[in-house]
Design an enzyme around this catalytic site. Structure first.
Site, PDB file in Angstrom:
ATOM      1  N   GLY A 126       0.262   0.037  -5.115  1.00  0.00           N
ATOM      2  CA  GLY A 126      -1.048  -0.589  -5.035  1.00  0.00           C
ATOM      3  C   GLY A 126      -1.951  -0.122  -6.148  1.00  0.00           C
ATOM      4  CB  CYS A 169      -0.918   0.021   1.225  1.00  0.00           C
ATOM      5  SG  CYS A 169      -2.068  -1.365   1.293  1.00  0.00           S
ATOM      6  CE1 TYR A 212       8.905  -7.344  -8.449  1.00  0.00           C
ATOM      7  CE2 TYR A 212       7.297  -6.283  -7.039  1.00  0.00           C
ATOM      8  CZ  TYR A 212       7.602  -6.964  -8.192  1.00  0.00           C
ATOM      9  OH  TYR A 212       6.623  -7.262  -9.089  1.00  0.00           O
ATOM     10  CG  ASN A 267       2.570   0.455   3.645  1.00  0.00           C
ATOM     11  OD1 ASN A 267       2.232  -0.631   3.189  1.00  0.00           O
ATOM     12  ND2 ASN A 267       3.797   0.930   3.499  1.00  0.00           N
ATOM     13  N   GLY A 268       1.102  -1.798   5.778  1.00  0.00           N
ATOM     14  CA  GLY A 268       1.718  -2.833   6.585  1.00  0.00           C
ATOM     15  C   GLY A 268       0.751  -3.967   6.828  1.00  0.00           C
TER      16      GLY A 268
END
Length: 733
Positions: A118, A91, A353, A193-194
């Site tokens: 995302g 995210c 990445y 986010n997570g």
């Protein structure tokens, strides 16, 4: 495996078995899922466009307005061939405070810069302190599709937060798009986010509290986190009603950090308080602070990556520290506090990445990190003794370019762009036919014969996780004339689940699971495969920031930086399939989880279907509804198995049911013929769950999920009979 032939065991399965088995004589079975009754037995085109809907609710101490909007099938989210190769994203979050004017336009621009994190959904909330009013817009789809001119004009307010999502916990329903909201106390919006690792415990603690309980509308761990914070804030107020409101907020954050485990970078907007951001005590997920000066005073921005700062004129100040909470007050003042003792353990996969190369995370340049990976990998290639054979170095677009450039320079070999990406191909609908699956990748990438013909090429990729697309890339390069194809991965082999926000929940998905480096190379069809070592990877990180003692590299070495990750937890995570559509068990021999799981396992023997499950089923249904003049059926011709024949009409129910399969299409699978199997091939509660997520995004579909779709399926679909003598037949009812 994308390179496998339909009806044969996958290359991975054959490699693990140590042999190349001949395919068993097979029949083709079409796996269907049941759908709501009111979708059945229709003979005319169906208008799925919902009515305009508006809602305005008085909540707590502030007003929340939900933008009246037309609910439409969201953007189609399928794997983009080689562009989205092996791993789904996480995210991206952004929060902006302005002294004057509306923040929505700049939040929009920043979300475009974070879109790589995302593509499933996007959401934005703005807040005007003088009015005490929130305005919200969120939906499934890309940023450019969710927000149009009308919605942007509606989103007034000098403070705004925005979110782009790929589901890593919960499902891909539009209802679970962020931001999330609670009206008490005060009125709070949250973006996250997570991934939390003690979600079940937290959910139980807030829904079965001793003093009062909270109701959760979704399965998202982000909603759980929001309600834990809100609960702690309310308790802080109860314990000391006369305490300063800002002090109560920081105390609530401290209590939340002591209770919550896992990875979380969070931005909140709290009515009467301001924009509030905090980061977990390990700093697993990034969170960066930016600043901009204006004639009215300082303006502030908090984001997942600082690549979002440049286009909107903010400058990077610093990373928000692990365990730190930071408040931007309505006047623009900054208040920061270290809430708990912390130690920085960032996820190293961010640099390989996930993050954009123009970002700086935890004082490490992502681009410089990737160049260093290339230098380390070049030394490994030299040790393999293949330098004299390599004619050129070619990256797999786009993330591997920095490493490939450095490898070419270190080896003194030409760097060539031999794989060209078509950036104008939308997300493709993955078909059950092997040829069409390969075509979807070839539409996205094209291997240039002028580059590869009669050459020995070194292909460089940033990571190889499932290997499904890499197999096709290797095949394309060989077809373009390459004599030899060597593969180099800038990351070590991924062997273990990631539990902190990257959707890699199952070891079974990884091509390197239980295979040696040499065996993986054979599976991919390469002449040689060279991985980065874990030791070199960690060394690169510490070279760029010596203050970091330990990186989270759990997907490579199974060392998790939080203390609550057990084998039992990993097993449950694998069973649930974090971020996938959740299926309930159905009747024996029928649909439900059995049919869904069977379809997933039958897709060339691999779990690539997990990626495809994230698509938008409503869009698929709309596409499939067009050719109402046709029907899909199969007939028997000789002893070679079932074959497809032309027919006259398309059964509407079959199409709609198919759109709710995990594969998002009619999943044709070859299975050995077997004795009679009772029950319909599809249906079950899994389809009902799909209906809830796809029926125009409306929450009234929850009622439809209570029905028994399997009963209706038996009366509407075909039944399957497999004769004892090994001949199969599909009978249309």
């Amino acid at each position: 495996m994308a390179g496998a032939v339909l009806g044969q065991p996958s290359l991975v399965a054959r490699a693990r078995a140590g042999r190349t088995a001949a395919p068993a004589r097979a029949c083709v079975r079409t796996t269907n899922a049941a759908v709501p009754k009111h979708f059945m037995r229709l003979s005319a085109p169906l208008d799925l466009k919902p009515r305009m809907k508006a809602m305005r609710t008085r909540v707590g101490f502030g007003d929340t307005e939900v933008m009246p909007q037309r609910r439409r099938p969201a953007t189609f989210n399928l794997p983009q061939g080689a562009a989205r190769r092996s791993v789904v994203r996480m995210c991206g979050i952004i929060g902006i405070f302005k002294q004057e004017g509306n923040a929505a336009a700049e939040v929009y621009e920043a979300l475009l810069c974070l879109q790589h994190r995302g593509q499933d959904s996007a959401g934005m909330v703005t807040y005007e302190d003088s009015e005490g009013r929130f305005r919200e817009v969120k939906d499934n789809g890309l940023v450019k599709d969710v927000f149009d001119k009308e919605k942007m004009e509606y989103l007034s307010g000098s403070t705004g937060i925005g979110h782009v999502r790929y589901p890593t916990a919960g499902s891909s329903s539009a209802q679970e798009a962020q931001p999330f909201f609670v009206n008490s106390p005060l009125g709070i919006y949250l973006i996250h986010n997570g991934n939390l690792t003690n979600t079940d415990y937290l959910r139980q603690s807030i829904t079965r509290g001793d003093t009062f309980t909270r109701h959760l509308r979704t399965q998202s761990d982000s909603e759980v986190l929001l309600n834990v914070f809100a609960d702690e804030l309310q308790q802080s107020h109860i314990n000391d009603p006369n305490n300063d409101l800002i002090e109560q907020v920081f105390e609530a954050c401290k209590a939340t950090m002591e209770k919550v485990e896992g990875a979380y970078s969070v931005i909140q907007v709290i009515n009467q308080v301001g924009m509030f951001a905090y980061r977990d005590p390990h700093g697993i997920r990034p969170l960066v602070l930016g600043k901009r000066s204006s004639v009215y005073g300082n303006e502030w921005c908090v984001a997942s990556e600082d690549c979002a700062f440049g286009p909107i004129g903010f400058e990077r100040v610093r990373d928000i520290n692990p365990g730190e909470a930071l408040l931007v007050t309505p006047s623009g003042a900054i208040i920061s506090r270290q809430c708990v003792t912390a130690n920085l353990n960032p996820c190293i996969f961010e640099y390989i990445y996930l993050a954009r190369p123009d970002s700086v995370l935890n004082d490490i340049s992502v681009y410089e990190f990737q160049l260093s990976l290339g230098r380390k990998l070049a030394k490994r290639i030299e040790e393999m003794g293949i330098i004299d054979e390599v004619d050129m170095v070619v990256p797999v677009p786009d993330g591997s370019r920095p490493a490939a450039i450095e490898i070419a320079a270190m080896l003194n070999k030409p760097y060539r762009e031999g794989l060209v990406k078509n950036r104008y191909v939308g997300r493709t609908f993955i078909m059950p036919d092997q040829r069409l699956r390969e075509l979807s990748v070839r539409r996205k990438l094209n291997a240039m014969t002028t580059v590869f013909k009669d050459k020995c090429v070194l292909l460089v990729d940033d990571s190889i996780v499932r290997g499904t697309t890499m197999t096709q890339i290797v095949n394309m390069v060989r077809e373009a004339g390459a004599k030899k194809v060597f593969l180099a991965s800038a990351s070590p082999p991924v062997k273990y689940p990631n539990v902190y926000g990257v959707d890699l929940p199952s070891k079974k998905e990884f091509i390197a699971n239980n295979l040696t480096e040499e065996e993986v190379g054979r599976v991919l069809g390469a002449d040689l495969l060279i991985y980065q070592t874990i030791e070199d990877l960690i060394e690169v990180g510490k070279e760029h920031n010596p203050r970091i003692n330990t990186f989270d590299a759990s997907c490579f070495d199974a060392h998790y930086v939080t203390d609550n990750i057990t084998e039992e937890f990993l097993f449950q995570l694998e069973q649930k399939g974090r971020g996938k559509r959740q299926f309930k068990s159905g009747p024996v021999g029928g649909g439900g989880a059995g049919a869904a799981k069977g379809a997933e396992q039958s897709y060339c023997g691999e779990t690539q279907a997990a990626d495809e499950a994230e698509m938008n089923p409503a869009r698929a249904a709309r596409q499939l509804l067009r050719p109402l003049r046709l029907v899909w059926t199969e007939d028997r011709r000789g002893r070679g198995g079932l074959v497809q024949r032309n027919v006259r009409r398309l059964h509407l129910g079959c199409l709609l049911a198919a759109s709710w399969l995990p594969l998002g299409c009619i999943a044709a699978e070859r299975v050995p013929t077997a004795p009679r199997v009772p029950g319909p091939p599809g249906g079950g509660a899994g389809a009902a769950k799909g209906a809830e997520q796809s029926y125009c995004g409306e929450t009234q579909a929850a009622d439809e999920a209570e029905m028994n779709p399997a009963t209706d399926a038996r009366g509407s679909w075909g039944t399957w009979e497999a004769e004892d003598r090994g001949r199969g037949q599909s009978e249309a009812t």
